[in-house]
Design a protein around this motif. Sequence first.
Motif, PDB file in Angstrom:
ATOM      1  N   UNK A   1       0.815  -1.226   0.000  1.00  0.00           N
ATOM      2  CA  UNK A   1       0.000   0.000   0.000  1.00  0.00           C
ATOM      3  C   UNK A   1       0.848   1.277   0.000  1.00  0.00           C
ATOM      4  N   UNK A   2       1.903   1.278   0.813  1.00  0.00           N
ATOM      5  CA  UNK A   2       2.715   2.505   0.893  1.00  0.00           C
ATOM      6  C   UNK A   2       3.550   2.713  -0.370  1.00  0.00           C
ATOM      7  N   UNK A   3       4.034   1.629  -0.983  1.00  0.00           N
ATOM      8  CA  UNK A   3       4.780   1.780  -2.233  1.00  0.00           C
ATOM      9  C   UNK A   3       3.870   2.357  -3.309  1.00  0.00           C
ATOM     10  N   UNK A   4       2.644   1.862  -3.326  1.00  0.00           N
ATOM     11  CA  UNK A   4       1.683   2.292  -4.347  1.00  0.00           C
ATOM     12  C   UNK A   4       1.501   3.804  -4.352  1.00  0.00           C
TER      13      UNK A   4
ATOM     14  N   UNK B 261       9.203   6.852   3.518  1.00  0.00           N
ATOM     15  CA  UNK B 261       9.618   6.629   4.911  1.00  0.00           C
ATOM     16  C   UNK B 261       8.966   5.368   5.468  1.00  0.00           C
ATOM     17  N   UNK B 262       7.661   5.238   5.227  1.00  0.00           N
ATOM     18  CA  UNK B 262       6.929   4.076   5.723  1.00  0.00           C
ATOM     19  C   UNK B 262       7.481   2.795   5.099  1.00  0.00           C
ATOM     20  N   UNK B 263       7.799   2.870   3.810  1.00  0.00           N
ATOM     21  CA  UNK B 263       8.290   1.676   3.112  1.00  0.00           C
ATOM     22  C   UNK B 263       9.623   1.233   3.719  1.00  0.00           C
TER      23      UNK B 263
ATOM     24  N   UNK C 113      10.202   5.269  -3.653  1.00  0.00           N
ATOM     25  CA  UNK C 113       9.903   4.610  -2.377  1.00  0.00           C
ATOM     26  C   UNK C 113      10.471   3.194  -2.392  1.00  0.00           C
ATOM     27  N   UNK C 114      10.308   2.517  -3.520  1.00  0.00           N
ATOM     28  CA  UNK C 114      10.800   1.141  -3.606  1.00  0.00           C
ATOM     29  C   UNK C 114      12.329   1.106  -3.551  1.00  0.00           C
ATOM     30  N   UNK C 115      12.951   2.141  -4.148  1.00  0.00           N
ATOM     31  CA  UNK C 115      14.416   2.180  -4.127  1.00  0.00           C
ATOM     32  C   UNK C 115      14.959   2.212  -2.704  1.00  0.00           C
TER      33      UNK C 115
END
Lengths: 342, 252
Positions: free
Chosen positions: B13-16, B21-23, B72-74
Amino acid sequence: MEQMTSKQRFLAGLYGDPVDRPPAASIVSVITYELMDITGAHFPHANIEPEPMATLAAGAHEVMGFDSVMPIFSIAQEATALGCQVDWSDTDMMPNPTDSPWADRDVEIKLPDGFPDSFLEDKYVKCAIDAIRLLKQHFGDEVMVLGKVMGPWTLSYHCYNTQEFLFDTIMDPDRVRKSLETLAPVPLAYAAAQIEAGADAIVWADHATGDLVRNTMYRDYLLPHHQELIPQVEAPVILHCCGKTLDRVQYFSEAGFTCYHFESANPPDEMVEKAAGKMKLTGNVNNPVTLYARGPDEARAEAQAAIDAGVDIIAPECAVPLQAPVANLQAIVQTCKDNRHQ
Amino acid sequence: MSREEEIKKGLFDHTLVGEADEVVELTQEGIDLGMDPLDILFGALIPSLQEVGRLFEIGEYFVPEMLVAARAMQGAMALLRPLLVDKGAEPIGKVVMLTVKGDVHDIGKNLCNIMLEGEGFDIVDLGVNVKPEEVVAAVQEHQPQLLGFSAFLTTTMPFFKSNLAALSEAGLRDSVKVMVGGAPVTPEYADSVGADGFAPDASAAVRLAKKLMVDMGYDVSMGGDDSEGASALTTAVQAVEELMVKSGKHDE
Ligand code: B12
């Protein structure tokens, strides 16, 4: 109806007055390699010296038959003056910014010292102003002379780096706002100088396109600037924004533009329906397929479709591919001539 | 739902929506709890980025949304990479990507890079305005399986052909499969210059890259069990073919 001059026809199209036939226009670039050979004005000179620039631009009327001429072919004319790296020496390609002064986020976002004077004295900025002056001297009031400026959104692509700027529309809205605010005076100063030199109207390019960003980005970031800036330009302003834009023309029409130049990705009848009564339209013959790779018959069919849909001024959609045959551009003009009103 | 499952759902959900930070926090928590880094990657992050690609393909997402999700994924990848290396998880293939000479459009190419990297490819990005001789040098240096050319101008599309000719001249044409793309490029044009494949968007580019890898006999069944190598390969081929047919992009 009596035959009009090119300028009368273009202006009538722009204001919705009766025309003897639909105007055909060079809005952004219609120049090609073939036109360079015919006029004898080639790259890189035609991007950096006023005389060849004006000569090549004049070919849009004298060789192709368009009702307007526009000497600023690339989107980079202002970029050097704003601190971007631009290779001005290429003989085959449009010049383009390659290095952005504000890409590093520690760098303070501000205009180079001495703005606007230093900006207007920059070699490439001044070149276009002088070319407009030459075109005005040459054509007087016979042919519509257009100027062109980049708005704060497109200048942000140049100064900030396109991808970083797009990223920050979500991650750092304050820096994006700062960039737009800082760059807002640039098109105003450039437009004023072009009008003073003889430009009859200004093309204002701001690529907040549906190919890149959501329509609310235009509404929330750029529309307030346009609403403030456009009324300050002392000539009619034609917005250029390529790509898919049907979802944002409503917002464009609230910004005070006289006319909007749109791309073939948007069917002309749908665009006319959305813009009807709010602003005039110009476009939208397809570049990469029709004008570049197909022939005069196809160009004619698309120009006719735009006329039938009620587009006010008929034109290619964006900067025409440099290898497009002149005959394909002439076919657009011929189609307009064939639609003479009785 | 176990905490592990909550973490995976949170990562998805957070990556999306690009909440970096959350990720990073959730990834660290998962690692601390002893979760399998491959499970974090293939069970949460990659599916999320695939969803991002799908949303972009259908016009729900635009470029900024895709950029923030990728970034975010990075952040998570920076934490996972050393662990993946320890586990011997290899990239599924190496791709050299570039925008051709005379062309500075790079957003489309960069999005392809993001999606390919997200799927486990190792990317070497040569940037924009890359000359044919630089293409040859990069193939010699990096020895990729795949090479991707991006062009956005009709004036620069002919450099596909120049690049391919330079590769042939250097005797390297058969060592790589070449994919091409960019706004004005069509499948017919890609064919006519002798490229091995064309894709109209970043998600399709991933499918194409995997298909080309399979054509060359590589296993792209990411995270699959090695003991079942052969069957994993067959499944991968089928899965890729299915995707191609579903999206109507199967080349006849
Ligand atoms: C943004 C943009 C710019 C930006 C580029 C910023 C940047 N850093 O990239 C700026 C403003 C600088 C720019 C400049 C110019 N541009 Co421009 N630009 C665009 C625009 C609006 C969007 C392109 C884009 O990024 N789309 C978003 C991406 C995500 O989508 P995409 O392009 O479809 O990419 C996907 C696929 O193509 C595929 N893909 C891409 N590469 C690859 C590679 C491989 C291997 C594979 C498998 C797949 C693949 O996957 C991508 C991701 O899903 C297009 C309009 C359009 N309709 O495309 C014009 C457009 C590409 N530009 C055009 C022109 C004419 C120019 C200029 C010449 C203008 C001028 N007068 O100077 C200059 C050229 C500068 C140069 N020398 O390169 C024309 C090209 C016409 C033509 N065919 O020749 C277009 C098509 C506009 C038009 N309708 O006429 N431009």
